[in-house]
Design a protein around this motif. Structure first.
Motif, PDB file in Angstrom:
ATOM      1  N   VAL A 259      58.958  -6.626  90.690  1.00  0.00           N
ATOM      2  CA  VAL A 259      59.751  -6.579  89.460  1.00  0.00           C
ATOM      3  C   VAL A 259      60.268  -5.166  89.209  1.00  0.00           C
ATOM      4  O   VAL A 259      61.436  -4.963  88.834  1.00  0.00           O
ATOM      5  N   SER A 260      59.407  -4.161  89.404  1.00  0.00           N
ATOM      6  CA  SER A 260      59.794  -2.778  89.162  1.00  0.00           C
ATOM      7  C   SER A 260      60.943  -2.350  90.075  1.00  0.00           C
ATOM      8  O   SER A 260      61.892  -1.691  89.635  1.00  0.00           O
ATOM      9  N   ARG A 261      60.873  -2.735  91.334  1.00  0.00           N
ATOM     10  CA  ARG A 261      61.929  -2.356  92.265  1.00  0.00           C
ATOM     11  C   ARG A 261      63.240  -3.081  91.951  1.00  0.00           C
ATOM     12  O   ARG A 261      64.325  -2.496  92.016  1.00  0.00           O
ATOM     13  N   VAL A 262      63.147  -4.363  91.591  1.00  0.00           N
ATOM     14  CA  VAL A 262      64.357  -5.105  91.223  1.00  0.00           C
ATOM     15  C   VAL A 262      64.971  -4.521  89.955  1.00  0.00           C
ATOM     16  O   VAL A 262      66.187  -4.313  89.873  1.00  0.00           O
ATOM     17  N   THR A 375      63.177 -14.045  77.090  1.00  0.00           N
ATOM     18  CA  THR A 375      62.566 -14.733  78.228  1.00  0.00           C
ATOM     19  C   THR A 375      61.074 -14.439  78.339  1.00  0.00           C
ATOM     20  O   THR A 375      60.305 -15.267  78.848  1.00  0.00           O
ATOM     21  N   MET A 376      60.653 -13.284  77.862  1.00  0.00           N
ATOM     22  CA  MET A 376      59.226 -12.962  77.897  1.00  0.00           C
ATOM     23  C   MET A 376      58.439 -13.701  76.824  1.00  0.00           C
ATOM     24  O   MET A 376      57.350 -14.222  77.067  1.00  0.00           O
ATOM     25  N   LEU A 419      64.603 -14.438  93.266  1.00  0.00           N
ATOM     26  CA  LEU A 419      65.648 -15.439  93.028  1.00  0.00           C
ATOM     27  C   LEU A 419      66.652 -14.942  91.998  1.00  0.00           C
ATOM     28  O   LEU A 419      67.859 -15.189  92.126  1.00  0.00           O
ATOM     29  N   SER A 420      66.176 -14.256  90.979  1.00  0.00           N
ATOM     30  CA  SER A 420      67.082 -13.694  89.980  1.00  0.00           C
ATOM     31  C   SER A 420      68.042 -12.710  90.624  1.00  0.00           C
ATOM     32  O   SER A 420      69.245 -12.708  90.339  1.00  0.00           O
ATOM     33  N   ALA A 431      65.952 -10.027  82.876  1.00  0.00           N
ATOM     34  CA  ALA A 431      65.666 -11.212  82.062  1.00  0.00           C
ATOM     35  C   ALA A 431      65.101 -12.329  82.935  1.00  0.00           C
ATOM     36  O   ALA A 431      64.174 -13.052  82.535  1.00  0.00           O
ATOM     37  N   GLY A 432      65.637 -12.485  84.137  1.00  0.00           N
ATOM     38  CA  GLY A 432      65.104 -13.477  85.061  1.00  0.00           C
ATOM     39  C   GLY A 432      63.668 -13.175  85.447  1.00  0.00           C
ATOM     40  O   GLY A 432      62.829 -14.093  85.539  1.00  0.00           O
TER      41      GLY A 432
END
Length: 543
Positions: A259-262, A375-376, A419-420, A431-432
């Protein structure tokens, strides 16, 4: 239990309110989106991530059960002294090594693709990673206090952290100006003085958080003396628990790593599509959204779970299965009543609340963060239930059984984030990832419930589900009325900060009253466990 939970809830409430204020001041200083905000977010998050990976879960899994048992023995304080000495030394050595590895860690948890931003994040990391030692000291001392029945100091100490950081960030603004005046959004514009002042403020806050627990230890009758040697202390068995706990946490951190890298890549990717980077949620926006997400969780779930954990540990040690089942059921029901309402309230007030927290941010930044909050927050009830189930496993010192669940949860987060990135516009990547996080909590809660049901001979499921169903119905009614009130207010108010504050205050109050009234009509008695500490303070209600 109620008294302990009320004391912790009051401390946590103050700390979280101050935490929101801290976030608001920080955003005023460096912004909520942009290169500098994302660089500081990655660096300042590293000690938290490393602490959770290397110490946090291990302490939750082994320290409270071990200390509770230790204080039932004559040589209990000696055991605690040895455990604390080992913890302090291990934390110090680990902190030194990881601080030296700051450049490697920054490259691991981010993918900025900008040399100036990488350099700024690395400099921040050298200042921030030493927080790891003081987070560990805070947790060690705080858990000993909890085991001694002194819950308040552990929950109130973060308020000191936030106050120190608020003052430090305020000094930054006074000296250099806010992000609009100082031009600190771009990483290349930062000076050594700006970097040192901002990062030192954050680190000094964590130091203060740990130090303020020392007087509380003495008041609780704990007089620590450094002691060496672990042979015959019983820590060998705890080491096995720690190993499985670390395995589970490592799996979980793989999810956050992705998540951090994305998230760190999203702003730069959006620029290629002609979108301003400051209008795209990055890692700093993720942190702000998570701060809002954690506020209701910390107000009730953490306080209640911490108060119940000592009881669960004692019941598990005494092989009181009925007691464990009853305590877990009570926690699930009370937490569910609160988190379901909190979810409904934040869904309705998502944008106004985000605008309040990001008081000086641009409209585009607020919109980007609010999408992540939405979303969270839908995963909040599942997160609360998962937290209670974790305490049950830890009470039995059974971290091993959680690892398969944590693997499944991490897989959901990784798959969702990737996937996001593959299917959505960069402005929606974070958000994804937030949506994937919510799904992972649901998966974790459902699987944990199923497995604990088999272990405990049931978890009072029908009663828990009945309370959750009635609470959901009350929350839907509350959300419908709240949404209508917000719509009416929106016709007469602007979109400024004061309008958002009014909307949050009015709509939040209306929704709360409607929810309480609906719960009364539906005879949800768990409401009393939330309101009793408040009612006792009202005139004429003291006994």
């Amino acid at each position: 239990m109620r008294r302990g939970a009320a004391l912790m809830a009051s401390g946590t409430a103050v700390s979280r309110v101050l935490g929101l204020l801290r976030g608001m001041v920080m955003v005023s200083a460096i912004g909520a989106t942009g290169q500098a905000a994302d660089a500081f977010a990655v660096a300042n998050k590293l000690p938290n991530v490393l602490y959770m990976l290397l110490a946090g879960g291990v302490l939750n899994a082994i320290l409270v059960p071990q200390v509770v048992r230790a204080y039932k023995r004559k040589a209990g304080q000696e055991y605690v002294d040895r455990l604390l000495t080992l913890g302090f030394v291990a934390l110090a050595a680990t902190t030194v090594v990881l601080t030296l590895l700051a450049p490697v860690l920054i490259n691991l948890y981010s993918n900025f693709g900008n040399p100036a931003q990488d350099a700024l994040a690395t400099t921040f990391a050298y200042w921030c990673i030493p927080q790891l030692f003081f987070y560990g000291v805070y947790a060690l001392l705080g858990q000993v206090l909890n085991a001694r029945g002194s819950f308040g100091p552990y929950m109130w100490a973060p308020a000191v952290n936030n106050i120190v950081a608020i003052v430090g960030f305020g000094v930054f603004i006074a000296v250099f100006g806010g992000w609009e005046e100082s031009g600190v959004v771009e990483a290349a514009s930062w000076t050594p003085g700006q970097t040192a002042l901002l990062a030192a403020a954050a680190t000094l806050g964590v130091i203060a958080q740990a130090v303020v627990l020392i007087p509380a230890l003495r008041r609780a009758g704990v007089h620590y003396r450094p002691r060496w040697g672990l042979r015959g202390s019983g820590l060998g068995a705890a080491g096995g628990i720690a190993t499985w706990t670390l395995a589970g946490l490592a799996v979980g951190q793989l999810g956050y790593l992705v998540v951090s890298r994305v998230a760190s890549t999203a702003p730069a990717a959006a620029i290629d599509d002609g979108v301003s980077a400051t209008a795209v949620a990055g890692i700093a926006a993720y942190d702000v959204a998570f701060l809002i997400f954690m506020l209701p969780h910390s107000l009730v779930t953490v306080s209640l779970a911490t108060a119940l954990f000592t009881r669960l540990s004692g019941q598990a040690h005494d092989a009181d299965v009925d007691g464990v089942r009853a305590t877990l059921s009570s926690g699930l029901r009370v937490v569910g009543v609160f988190t379901i309402f909190a979810t409904a309230a934040i869904v309705v007030l998502d944008l106004p609340l985000t605008r309040v927290v990001l008081a000086r941010a641009t409209v585009e930044s607020a919109d980007a963060v609010s999408a992540v909050v939405l979303t969270m927050i839908v995963g909040l009830p599942a997160f609360g239930a998962w937290s209670m189930f974790q305490r049950a496993y830890y009470a039995y010192e059974d971290a091993r059984s959680m690892v398969p669940i944590q693997v499944a949860m991490a897989a959901v987060v990784v798959a969702g984030a990737l996937l996001s990135r593959a299917l959505l516009h960069p402005s929606s990547w974070v958000a994804g990832a937030g949506a994937a996080m919510s799904v992972s909590y649901l998966v974790g809660a459902v699987v944990a419930a199923w497995r604990l049901r088999r272990r405990l001979g049931g978890i009072d499921g029908p009663r828990v589900l009945q309370v959750l169903a009635r609470s959901t119905l009350a929350a839907l009614v509350s959300a419908g009325i709240g949404g209508l009130v917000l719509l009416l207010l929106g016709r007469g108010l602007s979109t400024g900060l004061m309008a958002s504050i009014i909307e949050c205050a009015v709509v939040g109050t209306v929704m709360g009253l409607v929810y309480v009234g609906a719960l009364r009509l539906l005879r949800v008695r768990e409401l009393d466990s939330l309101l009793l500490p408040v009612l006792r303070r009202l005139p004429g209600r003291r006994r």
